[in-house]
Design a protein around this motif. Structure first.
Motif, PDB file in Angstrom:
ATOM      1  N   ASP A  97      29.692  55.645   7.295  1.00  0.00           N
ATOM      2  CA  ASP A  97      29.601  57.038   6.866  1.00  0.00           C
ATOM      3  C   ASP A  97      30.071  57.082   5.407  1.00  0.00           C
ATOM      4  O   ASP A  97      31.189  56.671   5.107  1.00  0.00           O
TER       5      ASP A  97
ATOM      6  N   ASN B 205      31.190  59.232   3.775  1.00  0.00           N
ATOM      7  CA  ASN B 205      32.364  60.076   3.578  1.00  0.00           C
ATOM      8  C   ASN B 205      33.677  59.385   3.918  1.00  0.00           C
ATOM      9  O   ASN B 205      34.738  59.948   3.682  1.00  0.00           O
ATOM     10  N   LEU B 206      33.597  58.154   4.496  1.00  0.00           N
ATOM     11  CA  LEU B 206      34.849  57.493   4.882  1.00  0.00           C
ATOM     12  C   LEU B 206      35.736  57.238   3.669  1.00  0.00           C
ATOM     13  O   LEU B 206      36.934  57.503   3.708  1.00  0.00           O
TER      14      LEU B 206
ATOM     15  N   ASN C  77      35.560  58.799   0.840  1.00  0.00           N
ATOM     16  CA  ASN C  77      35.982  60.123   0.361  1.00  0.00           C
ATOM     17  C   ASN C  77      37.154  60.640   1.181  1.00  0.00           C
ATOM     18  O   ASN C  77      38.106  61.205   0.644  1.00  0.00           O
ATOM     19  N   ALA C  78      37.053  60.442   2.504  1.00  0.00           N
ATOM     20  CA  ALA C  78      38.123  60.933   3.374  1.00  0.00           C
ATOM     21  C   ALA C  78      39.442  60.274   3.006  1.00  0.00           C
ATOM     22  O   ALA C  78      40.481  60.929   2.942  1.00  0.00           O
ATOM     23  N   ALA C  79      39.393  58.966   2.746  1.00  0.00           N
ATOM     24  CA  ALA C  79      40.622  58.259   2.392  1.00  0.00           C
ATOM     25  C   ALA C  79      41.195  58.804   1.087  1.00  0.00           C
ATOM     26  O   ALA C  79      42.398  59.062   0.976  1.00  0.00           O
ATOM     27  N   MET C  80      40.324  59.029   0.113  1.00  0.00           N
ATOM     28  CA  MET C  80      40.807  59.536  -1.176  1.00  0.00           C
ATOM     29  C   MET C  80      41.309  60.965  -1.029  1.00  0.00           C
ATOM     30  O   MET C  80      42.272  61.371  -1.667  1.00  0.00           O
ATOM     31  N   ASP C  81      40.639  61.710  -0.156  1.00  0.00           N
ATOM     32  CA  ASP C  81      41.050  63.081   0.092  1.00  0.00           C
ATOM     33  C   ASP C  81      42.468  63.111   0.646  1.00  0.00           C
ATOM     34  O   ASP C  81      43.236  64.030   0.384  1.00  0.00           O
ATOM     35  N   LEU C  82      42.825  62.058   1.404  1.00  0.00           N
ATOM     36  CA  LEU C  82      44.144  62.008   2.019  1.00  0.00           C
ATOM     37  C   LEU C  82      45.155  61.340   1.107  1.00  0.00           C
ATOM     38  O   LEU C  82      46.245  60.979   1.530  1.00  0.00           O
ATOM     39  N   GLY C  83      44.772  61.137  -0.159  1.00  0.00           N
ATOM     40  CA  GLY C  83      45.745  60.654  -1.129  1.00  0.00           C
ATOM     41  C   GLY C  83      45.609  59.203  -1.514  1.00  0.00           C
ATOM     42  O   GLY C  83      46.401  58.695  -2.302  1.00  0.00           O
ATOM     43  N   ALA C  84      44.605  58.487  -0.960  1.00  0.00           N
ATOM     44  CA  ALA C  84      44.452  57.084  -1.302  1.00  0.00           C
ATOM     45  C   ALA C  84      43.730  56.956  -2.637  1.00  0.00           C
ATOM     46  O   ALA C  84      42.784  57.694  -2.908  1.00  0.00           O
TER      47      ALA C  84
ATOM     48  N   PRO D 295      41.204  54.941  -5.223  1.00  0.00           N
ATOM     49  CA  PRO D 295      39.978  54.224  -4.865  1.00  0.00           C
ATOM     50  C   PRO D 295      40.258  52.811  -4.365  1.00  0.00           C
ATOM     51  O   PRO D 295      39.635  52.343  -3.411  1.00  0.00           O
TER      52      PRO D 295
ATOM     53  N   VAL E 208      40.477  51.139   4.155  1.00  0.00           N
ATOM     54  CA  VAL E 208      39.462  51.745   5.016  1.00  0.00           C
ATOM     55  C   VAL E 208      38.149  50.966   5.010  1.00  0.00           C
ATOM     56  O   VAL E 208      37.723  50.457   6.042  1.00  0.00           O
TER      57      VAL E 208
ATOM     58  N   ILE F  75      36.841  48.034   7.978  1.00  0.00           N
ATOM     59  CA  ILE F  75      35.740  48.406   8.867  1.00  0.00           C
ATOM     60  C   ILE F  75      34.597  47.402   8.777  1.00  0.00           C
ATOM     61  O   ILE F  75      33.968  47.062   9.774  1.00  0.00           O
TER      62      ILE F  75
END
Lengths: 347, 617
Positions: free
Chosen positions: B157, B159-160, B162-169, B171, B178, B182
């Motif tokens: 996906d 967005n995976l 993006n999701a990690a970066m959204d949660l503060g990770a 790049p 992440v 995977i």
């Protein structure tokens, strides 16, 4: 209420397609704001610009009055719930929710406490060690929400979060989302193309089409006072009739003059009139000025949808009373049921 | 009915596995053989393993193979993974083009890739060796990594991350925490492929390597020239390594999952891999630097298994220099490599090839005053037709081609027939012919009483008829070096062999005897020559003088088994180790003997086409 996010004249092109054509929007604290529109209207792009996944070609994103346009996503005080959840398949439920806290190197005890609290909030107590890929859609959705909320963002962005769920769970999740928003007391910016979802959950609805905002207002305003033909037809079903505003409080269409409650459109101006199907009553033709013949009757559960053909057009009526096909009928409505708006393309 | 079906399917699987694993099993079993034979098991011993670990060439080859495989695997896995991730984010059209382009190196025949890489490195003027081999391995491994990682990345996906970066990770964190975990199965599969491809590569390594850098495959290939069971021991070790790597790849993920997929396992693995890489690099550096050191160096190109390796070490110590020693399979292969721009100081080719190199002015004249040991050279080996007056060549080994026969089967009287014994139907189905067009035609031409260097098409045609007749009536087996082991085991009554090989076979099997027919045979000479590119002519002369030293020449002829050109060494062998083995003593008195002359391309083509026809049926 305090202004939390301010979008100023955002534009965005993908290759040679204009996706956003100047978006101005204020989002307030504790507000449940929904971006509503058909696919391709720019609502998701707007959300992704706020989250930082896309960069606007021009314009600004202000957060608490400070420009955050140049900040990368991981430095923004917002969190996102993604369309297909985007859970990390190699981690269990606990680790998914704890991801943000782990990145910030929070204290282990604190992480455990916060994750347990989140699991309780979304109703997944005891699910911590489950494999996320084996959860149902609704459960995955809850994990995604918990994963975002555990970071205590000031704003939660939700990109069509219920799109992948079936109708029943969807209804239930709508209520839960609203409940969660009230409990945590933060701003939600919610993107959907489902008008019913938008109307039932939001404090403010922003209707978008072709990269432009069509109308901003409360759900009742949006429904009852659509500002143009697009909003009227996108929100619920409507009979939209070309008309002439003869003078304040008087509008003419279908060869008759009707009293109305609208004013300020000038005299003898071409306008459009919205008549909601549930506002029209079927009456004896002798008592009505608009008359026609019933052409189609469809049972919709709570009401019947009846199409009445007049000499000029076909009207849709929603009523709980059955009328047989072929019957000659009249249509009746009061001045407050007539909503006058500017026709498309003339602002 | 059902039962028989089951039985059948079980047998089928059994047969399949036998088919796959029997050759490997044979190799493993014979690595523990106590004798030198590859076909008769005489008893259990670890002798060949001991020999293997004493052999410094093998040790350095194992080192090269392992470090190259590890480095190439790590680098190509990183490159390939990054490329696959990048590809998944690019535009659809670009993606399709690039994926198709990526398939070309995979589908390309290896030999094409090998030659292209060799030419590329030559045109950049890169010295062939460890670095070029490593670069080549990275180049051919990376497409495999991309093909196995890309499908995993494509299934992600988008967005995976993006999701990690959204949660503060950041790049980088999104990638390591992440995306990579995977797609890890794909990365493992790619790395495993890369490792096995690199570890057992021969064709590409053979062409892009040089200056004495050899991996296991190259060493094994050179060893097959002379039967040597250390190959089995080495192959067994390689098989064991591959099995271990496969097991590790299968078990590691399971072990980690068993540990509840928490961090420490991951991190330990990452550190272990990093440590191995670092060690590999560290170990590589001093070696590379050592080669670039101050010591003078000499680059020698010789046939495989054609020198006593101890002599090289001895020479290096005596003259404080570095010898870069490489081997070839045939004179023609040597010529190809020279044409490819490779340079050497000393070559050790055969008579007709020397004649050709002299004609092409590729050689430098010898200064005989710098070779005092030339006084020991036998008069029979100097001033031969390929290099009159020995202007360019210092004789190294010599011998004849003759018939080896089993005295317990062959009647002495039949030998009077000379070469015609090979058409004697008493021995039909009991004959080995040498699988080489010039040697086979030599036999036929000599049997007919012609010169073996004839260019007369009529005579060549007659020789062809002789060979086809022999093929149809005698059903001989056209064999290469495997004839040595087969004759040691006494598998057939008659074989056309080189005198040096005959001497060795006779020393192992006393029933065997050797004779060269009256009609004459090929008398051949291999000699050391100095190329025009030779930079250090003094050292080159010192080496040639060193090889003519009677003691060194004796060690060399004892090791290789071919006839020495150095008189004291020759006499010592004849009266000592090879006493009574007449194959060691070339028959020089027969005026019918000839030396191969260089063939013009037009003539060579006629021979080659006819030889193909002989073997076609």
């Amino acid at each position: 209420m305090n202004k939390l996010i301010e979008l100023k004249n955002l534009t965005k092109n993908f290759e040679d397609q204009q996706v956003l054509r100047g978006i101005d929007l204020n989002v307030y604290e504790n507000e449940f704001l929904t971006l509503l529109g058909p696919s391709g209207c720019g609502k998701t792009t707007t959300l992704r610009i706020i989250a930082g996944f896309e960069e606007a070609d021009s314009g600004q994103v202000l957060f608490d009055g400070k420009d955050i346009s140049a900040l990368p996503p991981y430095k923004r005080p917002v969190n996102t719930v993604f369309q297909k959840y985007a859970l990390f398949p190699h981690m269990n439920v606990f680790d998914n929710i704890a991801f943000g806290l782990n990145i910030r190197k929070a204290d282990k005890q604190e992480i455990r406490r916060k994750v347990e609290a989140m699991l309780a909030l979304v109703g997944l107590e005891g699910f911590g060690s489950r494999d996320v890929t084996l959860l149902s859609g609704g459960q995955q959705q809850r994990v995604a929400i918990a994963r975002a909320l555990v970071n205590e963002p000031k704003v939660l962005l939700l990109d069509e979060p219920l799109g992948a769920l079936d109708a029943r769970i969807r209804k239930q999740m709508q209520m839960e989302l609203k409940k969660i928003q009230r409990e945590v007391g933060i701003t939600f910016i919610y993107v959907t193309h489902d008008q019913e979802e938008a109307l039932s959950m939001s404090d403010t609805v922003v209707v978008m089409n072709e990269g432009m905002i069509q109308q901003i207002g409360s759900p009742t305003d949006i429904y009852n006072e659509p500002e143009n033909r697009f909003v009227a037809s996108f929100i619920g079903e409507s009979n939209i009739v070309e008309a002439t505003m003869i003078e304040d409080y008087l509008v003419g269409f279908d060869g008759c003059r009707f009293e109305c409650v609208d004013r300020g459109f000038g005299e003898m101006e071409p306008v459009e009139v919205v008549l909601r199907p549930e506002d029209l009553d079927i009456v004896d033709p002798e008592n009505a000025r608009i008359r026609g013949t019933v052409r189609q009757v469809t049972f919709k559960g709570v009401h019947y949808e009846i199409l009445v053909e007049t000499d000029i057009r076909t009207y849709m009526i929603h009523t709980t009373d059955y009328t047989e096909i072929g019957k000659h009928v009249g249509l009746d409505f009061g001045p407050e049921d007539i909503h006058v708006m500017w026709p498309m393309g003339s602002y | 009915m059902k039962k028989s079906k089951k039985l059948f399917s079980k047998c089928y699987i059994l047969i399949c596995f036998l088919f796959f694993y029997l050759p490997i099993l044979v190799t493993v079993i014979f690595s523990f053989n106590s004798s030198k034979s590859l076909t008769r098991f005489t008893g259990f011993s670890m002798r060949w393993y001991a020999e293997l670990f004493r052999n410094s060439e093998v040790a350095s080859a194992v080192y090269v193979s392992v470090t190259i495989a590890v480095l190439a695997t790590v680098i190509s896995t990183v490159l390939g993974t990054i490329t696959a991730i990048g590809l998944s984010r690019s535009r659809k059209l670009l993606k399709e083009y690039l994926l198709n382009v990526n398939n070309i190196p995979i589908l390309n025949p290896e030999i094409v890739t090998a030659i292209s890489l060799m030419l590329l490195f030559s045109s950049f003027g890169m010295t062939k060796g460890y670095l070029t081999m490593l670069l080549a391995h990275i180049a051919f491994c990376t497409p495999y990594v991309i093909t196995s990682v890309y499908p995993k990345v494509r299934g992600l996906d988008p967005n995976l991350a993006n999701a990690a970066m959204d949660l503060g990770a950041t790049p980088a964190q999104a990638l390591t925490k992440v995306v990579i975990p995977i797609i890890r199965p794909g990365i493992y599969a790619g790395a495993l492929l890369a490792f096995t491809m690199s570890f057992d590569d021969f064709v590409i390594s053979y062409f892009v390597s040089g200056n004495g850098v050899k991996n296991i495959s190259i060493v094994v290939y050179n060893m097959t020239k002379r039967i040597n069971p250390t190959i089995n021991a080495l192959s067994t070790v390689v098989i064991a390594v591959i099995i271990l790597v496969l097991l590790a790849m299968r078990l590691l993920p399971k072990l980690r999952r068993g540990k509840n997929s928490r961090r420490p396992g991951n991190r330990a693995l990452a550190w272990a891999v990093a440590a191995i890489c670092l060690c590999a690099v560290c170990l590589t550096l001093p070696k590379g630097m050592g080669q670039a050191g101050e010591k003078p160096s000499l680059k020698i190109y010789n046939a495989g298994e054609y020198i006593d390796p101890d002599l090289i070490g001895l020479f290096e110590d005596m003259y404080d220099c570095t010898v870069i020693y490489e081997t070839f399979e045939s004179n023609e292969m040597m010529y190809t490599k020279l044409s490819g721009g490779e340079t050497y100081d000393i070559l050790i080719p055969s008579d007709y090839m020397i004649e050709r190199l002299i004609r092409e002015e590729a050689l430098a004249p010898i200064d005989w005053s710098l070779i005092p040991n030339s006084e020991y050279l036998m008069p029979e080996v100097t001033d031969r037709s390929y290099d009159p007056g020995n202007v360019y060549s210092v004789p190294y080994f010599w011998g004849t081609v003759g018939i080896l026969y089993d005295t317990s089967v062959v009647d002495e009287k039949d030998l009077k027939a000379g070469w015609e014994i090979l058409r004697d139907d008493a021995y039909a189905g009991n004959v080995y012919m040498y699988d080489s067009e010039r040697d086979a035609f030599m036999v036929a031409l000599k049997a007919l009483g012609y010169s073996m260097n004839t260019t007369d098409e009529q005579q060549i045609q007659e020789a062809f008829d002789w060979l086809t007749d022999q093929r149809d009536t005698m059903a001989p087996i056209y064999a290469g070096d495997d004839v040595i082991d087969n004759m040691v085991s006494g598998n057939k009554a008659l074989a056309v062999v080189y005198s040096g090989d005959a001497a060795y076979i006779m020393s192992e099997n006393p029933d065997m005897a050797y004779f060269t027919p009256e009609e004459g045979t090929n008398i051949w000479y291999d000699a050391m020559v100095m190329t025009k590119d030779c930079a250090n002519t003094r050292l080159a002369h010192e080496f040639m003088n060193f090889m003519l030293d009677p003691e060194n020449a004796l060690a060399n002829t004892e090791f290789v088994g071919y006839t020495s050109t150095v008189s004291p060494a020759f006499e010592e062998m004849r009266s000592g180790t090879y006493k009574g083995i007449d194959a060691y003593v070339p028959d020089v008195d027969n005026s019918n003997n000839e030396i191969f002359a260089y063939q013009e391309a037009k003539v060579k083509k006629i021979y080659a086409e006819l030889w193909t026809k002989v073997k076609a049926k």
